[in-house]
Design an enzyme around this catalytic site. Structure first.
Site, PDB file in Angstrom:
ATOM      1  CD  GLU A 548      -2.820  -1.154  -0.035  1.00  0.00           C
ATOM      2  OE1 GLU A 548      -3.156  -0.068  -0.551  1.00  0.00           O
ATOM      3  OE2 GLU A 548      -3.129  -2.254  -0.517  1.00  0.00           O
ATOM      4  CG  HIS A 676     -11.614 -10.411 -12.235  1.00  0.00           C
ATOM      5  ND1 HIS A 676     -11.496 -11.192 -11.106  1.00  0.00           N
ATOM      6  CD2 HIS A 676     -10.869  -9.311 -12.010  1.00  0.00           C
ATOM      7  CE1 HIS A 676     -10.689 -10.593 -10.245  1.00  0.00           C
ATOM      8  NE2 HIS A 676     -10.294  -9.446 -10.762  1.00  0.00           N
TER       9      HIS A 676
END
Ligand SMILES: *[C@@H]1O[C@H](CO)[C@@H](O)[C@H](O)[C@H]1NC(C)=O
Ligand SMILES: *[C@@H]1O[C@H](CO)[C@@H](O)[C@H](O)[C@H]1NC(C)=O
Ligand SMILES: *[C@@H]1O[C@H](CO)[C@@H](O)[C@H](O)[C@H]1NC(C)=O
Length: 685
Positions: A548, A676
């Site tokens: 991150e 997806h």
């Protein structure tokens, strides 16, 4: 009309007139049936998350429909612009006309009606040229067009000096055809061209000013929206959700407005490559370019497919009355932990029967709509759309090439794992020459292989999990972030700005519900960058923290670019940086931190570490490749509905040497059991 007036008029009108195209996840209610019908897709800008390979968003435990990373939230990142893939002929013809005195010289103008009027007004930004230079002048070479898709537009130094004083090479009016042509003309013609080129410079300057104006507005609109999404995700309730919805609608309207304003500007006459690319990206509307009724159908089909996917539950193996097993966490855990061939077969098959099979017809409709959307963005089909983001005319071919380079390593891993599985399950189950059955690799999709217990090369020599040491040494989330920050600073990268420490949420708050999916946030103002993460003191989260923070590093590094450039240079880039960084969290590094005491500097530990990485990263590649090639083959109509499932397994075997555990048919729709596909988000990144 003044740009801002137009804009606010537009916003005012659109808020009243437009059908809401925005889909927002419902906050969890107790009424489950109601919730299933209300499934929505949230589009959220500028928030990066870590779990790109997650089977399903973590926040699903709340039944909120949050996707696991940014481009998923955006939906398919359709790129803009004309048929850019093989534009050579068209472009060159146009260029010739521009240089040809007998052709229509008025070709060069921006067809935007109010463009001239608008851009002639002076904007505050105008007054400070240095400022503009700073914002626009320092674009890194990565924004250049480097390959043959835009041959005619490259700034090609060898021609620069021939333009002499008439040209400022900054404008990039460089084109060899143009040049050669001019060179053969008489003085009059040269004079004419000089005039013409002056005009181009003038128009270019106007466009530059327009884009500066758009950029300022774009950034502030983005800030408003990101702030609202942040407030919602870090404080989930009806009020914040409503605000997030409103903000998202406003932002979508703004982007749609920019699209409408810029779509008719003819890019063939923009020779400044930075302006060209800004415009190209601004003109990217994705599915929003569809007419309202089609867009509505598009969104509804995706929602229906996600309803099937998210609602799917199966019964436990040989326990017909225990029937509410969901993918997360139940089925995922079974796939990881169970070593019972029959149970795994059951779970694998049932999940596909419930989650994939029922959406087959919907998917077929979605393919057509996605292709239509591509056409509205001036691409010939959705495969071109998706791959255009990578700025390569040969993207599929390049993927294939890269895979060929990795294949020898994969084949070794595959053969080794097959031998280990054969030892465990027996030769009657695992043939020494056959593809690997997909259900015994520790993951529902065999996209990563979580079977280290059966396969680790040197058992007992692993120090993969330093969680106990971290706890013993009193680590907490803040310390984890500080140590990760030091890691970046030690490589001469930025420390986190004060705003980061002031506003980030590094631990799950006790006083309110939040969405815990780790994510990195860019508030689009060059100041405010945050991470939201419900950090646990674990080895896994320690790695995520680094990932991150890598997003924030990237944010910080591109913060002086125009808003439209403040993103990964292609869909794979943002996460690739984080992934590359975390590869450096080796046992040796952990040893340096004092988290591993014993010596780990031997071959056994190295191999174990590398093998563990390979079971995550290397084996993922043929899965991702097969999935996206499968979709591309369908978008390009190479594969028809009668072959959907067959083609899927063909590619799985071709790339990964993987086969289904039981016989499949065209009554099945196995790709649909992967998030997806129903969400219609790209996987190649
Ligand atoms: C697509 O091409 C058409 C015709 O060339 C043009 O009118 C339209 O503005 C283009 N759309 C976009 C999004 O570039
Ligand atoms: C959460 O949102 C509610 C409703 O807007 C607000 O009253 C409250 O102050 C917020 N809490 C925090 C900690 O921001
Ligand atoms: C560290 O980064 C700065 C710019 O951020 C650069 O000027 C300097 O040369 C870098 N130092 C090293 C050792 O790379």
């Amino acid at each position: 009309m003044n740009f801002k007036v137009t804009l606010s008029l537009f916003l005012a009108i659109s808020l009243v007139n437009c059908d809401p195209q925005l889909d927002i996840p419902n906050v969890q209610t107790t009424d489950e049936s109601k919730e299933k019908n209300g499934i929505k897709v949230l589009v959220l800008p500028n928030s990066y998350t870590n779990d790109k390979f997650d089977d399903q968003p973590k926040s699903d435990s709340n039944n909120n429909r949050f996707d696991s990373d940014r481009s998923q939230r955006y939906g398919p990142p359709y790129s803009s612009n004309e048929n850019d893939e093989y534009p050579q002929n068209i472009r060159d013809n146009e260029r010739l006309r521009y240089g040809d005195p007998n052709s229509n010289r008025d070709n060069f103008k921006f067809p935007q009606n109010d463009f001239n009027e608008r851009s002639q007004q002076s904007y505050p930004v105008n007054n400070n040229n240095n400022n503009n230079e700073q914002r626009y002048g320092n674009v890194e070479p990565r924004y250049r067009y480097e390959n043959n898709q835009r041959n005619g537009y490259n700034v090609n130094e060898q021609y620069d000096d021939r333009y002499g004083n008439n040209f400022n090479s900054n404008y990039g009016f460089v084109n060899n055809q143009n040049y050669n042509y001019n060179n053969n003309y008489n003085d009059y013609q040269n004079l004419y061209d000089i005039e013409n080129e002056k005009r181009i410079r003038l128009e270019t300057e106007k466009l530059r000013q327009l884009l500066i104006e758009i950029d300022k507005k774009h950034s502030s609109e983005c800030t408003l929206n990101v702030a609202a999404q942040w407030n919602f995700e870090t404080n989930v309730n009806e009020a914040t959700q409503l605000e997030a919805l409103t903000a998202q609608q406003r932002y979508s309207d703004f982007m749609r407005y920019i699209f409408d304003q810029t779509k008719s500007i003819d890019q063939n006459y923009i020779f400044d490559e930075k302006l060209y690319r800004q415009l190209k990206l601004l003109k990217s509307a994705g599915p929003a370019a569809l007419p309202a009724d089609q867009l509505d159908r598009y969104n509804r089909i995706i929602n229906d497919m996600l309803t099937i996917y998210n609602g799917a539950t199966i019964c436990a193996y040989e326990q017909p009355f225990q029937c509410s097993l969901r993918l997360q966490p139940h089925l995922r855990d079974i796939m990881v932990k169970s070593r019972d061939w029959d149970e795994l077969t059951w779970v694998w098959t049932e999940w596909r029967r419930k989650a994939g099979k029922p959406m087959r017809d919907l998917f077929e409709q979605l393919v057509d709509l996605t292709n239509d959307a591509a056409k509205y963005n001036n691409f010939s089909n959705a495969a071109d759309y998706f791959s255009s983001q990578f700025d390569s005319p040969n993207f599929r071919y390049e993927m294939e090439n890269v895979w060929q380079e990795i294949l020898p390593l994969y084949e070794l891993i595959h053969a080794y794992v097959r031998r280990k599985l054969r030892e465990f399950y027996g030769p009657d189950k695992i043939n020494r020459n056959a593809p690997l059955p997909a259900h015994i690799l520790g993951n529902m999709y065999a996209q990563t292989w979580n079977i280290l217990d059966l396969t680790i090369p040197y058992p007992g020599r692993t120090y993969l999990d330093v969680t106990p040491t971290m706890r013993a040494q009193g680590y907490n989330p803040l310390i984890m972030f500080q140590i990760a920050e030091e890691f970046f600073v030690s490589m001469n990268m930025s420390a986190m700005p004060p705003e980061f420490w002031a506003h980030s949420i590094l631990e799950e708050p006790v006083d309110r519900p939040i969405l815990c999916q780790p994510s990195a946030w860019d508030f689009c103002n060059g100041i405010d960058y945050r991470i939201k993460m419900c950090t646990d003191v674990t080895h896994k989260d320690f790695i995520t923290v680094h990932h991150e923070l890598a997003h924030i590093q990237y944010f910080l590094n591109y913060r002086n670019n125009p808003k439209i450039f403040r993103d990964g240079s292609n869909p794979g880039f943002h996460d690739a940086i984080g992934d590359a960084i975390t590869l450096s969290l080796t046992p040796k590094h952990l040893q340096g931190l004092g988290l591993i005491q014993k010596s780990v500097d031997d071959t056994a530990h190295d191999i174990n570490f590398l093998f563990t990485l390979a079971m995550d990263k290397v084996v993922f590649l043929p899965y991702a490749l097969a999935l996206e090639q499968w979709r591309y083959d369908i978008y390009t109509k190479k594969i028809r509905k009668e072959q959907f499932n067959c083609h899927w397994w063909l590619l799985r075997e071709q790339y990964g040497g993987i086969k289904p555990p039981v016989l499949r048919s065209e009554f099945d729709f196995d790709p649909g059991a992967k998030y997806h596909i129903p969400a219609n988000v790209p996987y190649m990144k």
